[in-house]
Structures are given as structure tokens and as C-alpha cells.
Design a protein around this motif. Structure first.
Motif, PDB file in Angstrom:
ATOM      1  N   THR A  88      -8.764 -10.461  36.862  1.00  0.00           N
ATOM      2  CA  THR A  88      -8.428 -10.262  35.453  1.00  0.00           C
ATOM      3  C   THR A  88      -6.930 -10.172  35.231  1.00  0.00           C
ATOM      4  N   MET A  89      -6.498 -10.793  34.148  1.00  0.00           N
ATOM      5  CA  MET A  89      -5.134 -10.665  33.654  1.00  0.00           C
ATOM      6  C   MET A  89      -5.141 -10.173  32.209  1.00  0.00           C
ATOM      7  N   VAL A  90      -6.271  -9.626  31.770  1.00  0.00           N
ATOM      8  CA  VAL A  90      -6.393  -9.213  30.380  1.00  0.00           C
ATOM      9  C   VAL A  90      -5.371  -8.132  30.027  1.00  0.00           C
ATOM     10  N   PRO A 141       0.500 -22.699  44.968  1.00  0.00           N
ATOM     11  CA  PRO A 141       1.713 -22.253  45.671  1.00  0.00           C
ATOM     12  C   PRO A 141       2.871 -22.051  44.693  1.00  0.00           C
ATOM     13  N   GLY A 142       3.524 -20.901  44.818  1.00  0.00           N
ATOM     14  CA  GLY A 142       4.661 -20.588  43.964  1.00  0.00           C
ATOM     15  C   GLY A 142       4.321 -20.207  42.545  1.00  0.00           C
ATOM     16  N   ALA A 143       3.027 -20.035  42.256  1.00  0.00           N
ATOM     17  CA  ALA A 143       2.611 -19.838  40.867  1.00  0.00           C
ATOM     18  C   ALA A 143       2.957 -18.459  40.317  1.00  0.00           C
ATOM     19  N   ARG A 144       3.051 -17.451  41.193  1.00  0.00           N
ATOM     20  CA  ARG A 144       3.406 -16.125  40.675  1.00  0.00           C
ATOM     21  C   ARG A 144       4.765 -16.182  39.988  1.00  0.00           C
ATOM     22  N   ALA A 201       0.019 -19.547  30.515  1.00  0.00           N
ATOM     23  CA  ALA A 201       0.667 -19.490  31.828  1.00  0.00           C
ATOM     24  C   ALA A 201      -0.318 -19.102  32.922  1.00  0.00           C
ATOM     25  N   MET A 202      -1.242 -18.200  32.612  1.00  0.00           N
ATOM     26  CA  MET A 202      -2.216 -17.766  33.605  1.00  0.00           C
ATOM     27  C   MET A 202      -3.135 -18.916  34.017  1.00  0.00           C
ATOM     28  N   GLY A 217      -7.925 -23.702  37.311  1.00  0.00           N
ATOM     29  CA  GLY A 217      -7.650 -23.642  35.887  1.00  0.00           C
ATOM     30  C   GLY A 217      -8.307 -22.491  35.170  1.00  0.00           C
ATOM     31  N   LYS A 218      -8.948 -21.592  35.925  1.00  0.00           N
ATOM     32  CA  LYS A 218      -9.666 -20.479  35.311  1.00  0.00           C
ATOM     33  C   LYS A 218      -8.899 -19.175  35.467  1.00  0.00           C
ATOM     34  N   ALA A 219      -8.933 -18.363  34.433  1.00  0.00           N
ATOM     35  CA  ALA A 219      -8.254 -17.070  34.438  1.00  0.00           C
ATOM     36  C   ALA A 219      -8.878 -16.209  33.356  1.00  0.00           C
ATOM     37  N   TYR A 220      -8.652 -14.904  33.443  1.00  0.00           N
ATOM     38  CA  TYR A 220      -9.082 -14.002  32.380  1.00  0.00           C
ATOM     39  C   TYR A 220      -7.843 -13.545  31.630  1.00  0.00           C
TER      40      TYR A 220
END
Length: 395
Positions: free
Chosen positions: A176-178, A202-205, A354-355, A362-365
């Protein structure tokens, strides 16, 4: 299954927690009867093996502390290093005023036995988290970290979490990034099949930090190299404008004053128009919504609150997702399912954008209704045999 069904069970489980974050908390309340009936043959009655893997490259395992906290259906609880489920007690607070529920890592890979419960797996880097046991109406509860609040004791600590419900051999879990994004985490689930989600490119943070920082309206949400705070939590503290989505909301309300908006749910298709200041739908049921605020959009609450009723809730969830993805002006039939059409224009949810750009699948919360149309970093298995939580490279 309605999009709203993945949330309320976790929220119910966390309801006794004090200051529990308003995170993605994916759950299946609509199928809660199934979830709390055994969906396996009892092979995992002794608990589910959970592997914690440190591939961070930034912190050695001796400086990483893991916490498994949540609710067993009756009590706030925590898991010991031995895999025991213990209720939170006020006497757990030490001389410093905080509990020490930390589970140490024994190397690059540590296996913990997870009992049946709903909750979160926190990872803290460099320092231990400060969970405080407090008195609540239902008994002892935990004050959860709220790292978007500068006065919170956990604000200086780099940490993050994943969420889960495990019952009857079934596992439902997500990254989760909510609330915020800090530690790159992926989850893998073995059972009827092997699944993984949440893995960053890679390097995404660093790319997430840079992307959010590059948009002026979102730039203050980046807190050094510690975390990026979700925009909803930046409101009220001068980090994010409380009227950010106002112009877009106005355009949506104007557009659907003269044409129909169709929202298709499991219950059927709802047709809506703005009349008398409300977006009113007919169809399987009559439901209507007041004009939301920026806060309502970001938290998917208020005017966009989604009760677990099978009608208003699913429509609210789809509307919330469409507002956050800014697809309501470009598509009068919702939900939209082409991610190439999401987050277009200057006024959009650049944090969630961005997340999603950061993850391999391609999935994120990125917001509470990000599971609409299946774009959340969520996996489930009715006969789970192993869960892996991996701290992936910071670089």
C-alpha cells in the motif's frame, strides 16, 4: 464482486486501533462469510509461513525490525518471533512508554509463522518503531505510526507496511501507498498458483521521489529521502492545497448537467445526471452524491463514502477511482480500464501516477479505490501455502 468489497473487513479489524492510518486495507467484506469459513483443508491450521527477505541493499538485516500487528476478530494483537498471537496489553509498554513487538531478522531471509488474523506487516529500517499500547473502549489498543505527522514519534524512522487478512487457509494481501511511500516492498503468494505484485522497477524508488518533487503542487510531500506523503495527508499542514481538484470537480459537475454518466457495477448499470447540485443515478437503485471536495476525492470518503450495500458503495468506488484517475471528463462510461487514459492533464493525482509508473506490473495502491478495475497491488489465494514479503532494492 463489487469494487468496494475489498476494504471494510480490514477497517473493521483495525477499528479498535488508535490513529490507525487510512490505508488501502484490501479486504472482502462482501465475501466475508466465505473468508471466515475454512477455504482450505486444514493444512495450514498451524499457521502460514511468512518469509521476510531483505534485498534492500541499503540496510543490513540486523538493522531491520519487523512487526506483525492487527486484530484476531476480537482483540488488538501482535505476533511474537515464535509465531505466537498475543493480545495487546497496557503492561506491554516499557520504561520509554512504548511496546517492543519487534521481530528481528535472522539473516537475508527470515521465516515467521503467521496465525489467523487481519493486520499489517511493518518493516522499520535503522530504528525500532514506537507502538504505544493505549486504553480504548474495546480494551487495550495500539497507536499506529502516522509518519505524515511531524510530531509523531515515528516520523524520523524509515518504515513501511503491507496488509493482509489470513483465515481458514485463505490469504488476501496487498502492498500500500495510500498513506505514504517509503520502503520498496513486494509480496509473493504461493498456493493454488504463484503470484507476485508490488515489485518496483530498478531505480524506481528515486524516480518516485523525483517525479512527485517535480510537480510543484506535490513537491512538499517529499520528505527528504525518508518518504513521500500521500496528498490527502498533506492537506491541513500546508503541504498540499485543500482545493487542488476544485476546478476539475467543477468541470465534471458542469459536464454531467447536460449529458448522462453511466456507471456499471455487478448490480447493473446506473445512469446519472447532475440535478439540484447532486449527481443522481437511476438503475438498479436510486443513489445520489453531493458535489465532493478535494479531500473527499483524495480519501474516497465524505461525499464519496462507499457503504457496503451493493449499490451506493460500488458506484461511489467507481466515481472515486475516476476522480483520482481524472477520467470522468474523457469517458462518460465508467469504470475505464485502459491505464493509458489515466492521470492525464496537469490537474491529476500525480502521486498515484508516480506509484503506478514505478511498479513492474503497473499495479499500486495509490488511493483507497485503486482496486477498481483491478489496478491495485493486491493478490489472494484461497489455499495459501506461503507468503513472502521482500524489501526490494532502494536503488
Amino acid at each position: 464482486m463489487s469494487p468496494v468489497s475489498r476494504r471494510a473487513l480490514f477497517r473493521g479489524a483495525a477499528a479498535a486501533a488508535v490513529a490507525v492510518p487510512a490505508a488501502g486495507l484490501v479486504t472482502h467484506q462482501a465475501s466475508a462469510g466465505n473468508l471466515f469459513r475454512s477455504q482450505a483443508t486444514g493444512a495450514n491450521a498451524a499457521g502460514l509461513p511468512v518469509k521476510i527477505v531483505n534485498n534492500s541493499g541499503a540496510y543490513d538485516s540486523a538493522s531491520v525490525h519487523v512487526y506483525i500487528v492487527g486484530n484476531d476478530g476480537k482483540n488488538q494483537c501482535h505476533v511474537t518471533p515464535e509465531g505466537e498471537l498475543k493480545p495487546v496489553q497496557l503492561s506491554d509498554n516499557g520504561p520509554d512508554g512504548y511496546t517492543d513487538y519487534a521481530i528481528p531478522l535472522t539473516g537475508t531471509e527470515t521465516t515467521i509463522t503467521l496465525p489467523e488474523m487481519s493486520g499489517r506487516i511493518y518493516v522499520a529500517c535503522g530504528e525500532k518503531l514506537k507502538f504505544k499500547a493505549v486504553e480504548a473502549d474495546t480494551g487495550a489498543a495500539l497507536a499506529y505510526p502516522a509518519a505524515w505527522v511531524e510530531s509523531d514519534p515515528n516520523y524520523p524512522i524509515v518504515h513501511d507496511c503491507a496488509e493482509f487478512t489470513y483465515k481458514g487457509g485463505a490469504m488476501y494481501c496487498n502492498t500500500t501507498m495510500v498513506d505514504m511511500f517509503s520502503v520498496p516492498l513486494s509480496i509473493g503468494l504461493k498456493g493454488a498458483k504463484d503470484q507476485t505484485t508490488g515489485t518496483l522497477k530498478p531505480g524506481a524508488r528515486a524516480k518516485v521521489f523525483d517525479s512527485v518533487r517535480s510537480v510543484e503542487a506535490f513537491s512538499k510531500l517529499v520528505i527528504d529521502d525518508k518518504r513521500v506523503i500521500a496528498p490527502g495527508h498533506g492537506m491541513g499542514s500546508g503541504l498540499f492545497a485543500e482545493d487542488y481538484f476544485a476546478s476539475y470537480i467543477d468541470q465534471v459537475w458542469d459536464a454531467y448537467g447536460s449529458k448522462d454518466l453511466k456507471v456499471t457495477t455487478n448490480a447493473g448499470t446506473f445512469t446519472g445526471r447532475v440535478s439540484g447540485g447532486r449527481l443522481a443515478f437511476t438503475g438498479p437503485a436510486e443513489v445520489s452524491f453531493a458535489k465532493p471536495s478535494t479531500k473527499d476525492v483524495l480519501f474516497c470518503d465524505g461525499a464519496l463514502a462507499a457503504p457496503n450495500d451493493g449499490t451506493t458503495g460500488p458506484v461511489a468506488a467507481i466515481l472515486g477511482a475516476a476522480f483520482n484517475r481524472t477520467t470522468l471528463l474523457s469517458a462518460a462510461d465508467q469504470p475505464t480500464t485502459d491505464p493509458a487514459t489515466f492521470y492525464q492533464g496537469d490537474i491529476t493525482h500525480h502521486y498515484a501516477k508516480a506509484m503506478h509508473a514505478a511498479t513492474e506490473d503497473g499495479k499500486a495502491y495509490g488511493f483507497a479505490f485503486d482496486d477498481v478495475a483491478g489496478f491495485a497491488s493486491y493478490i489472494e489465494d484461497g489455499a495459501a501455502s506461503e507468503l513472502t514479503l521482500t524489501m526490494t532494492p532502494f536503488e
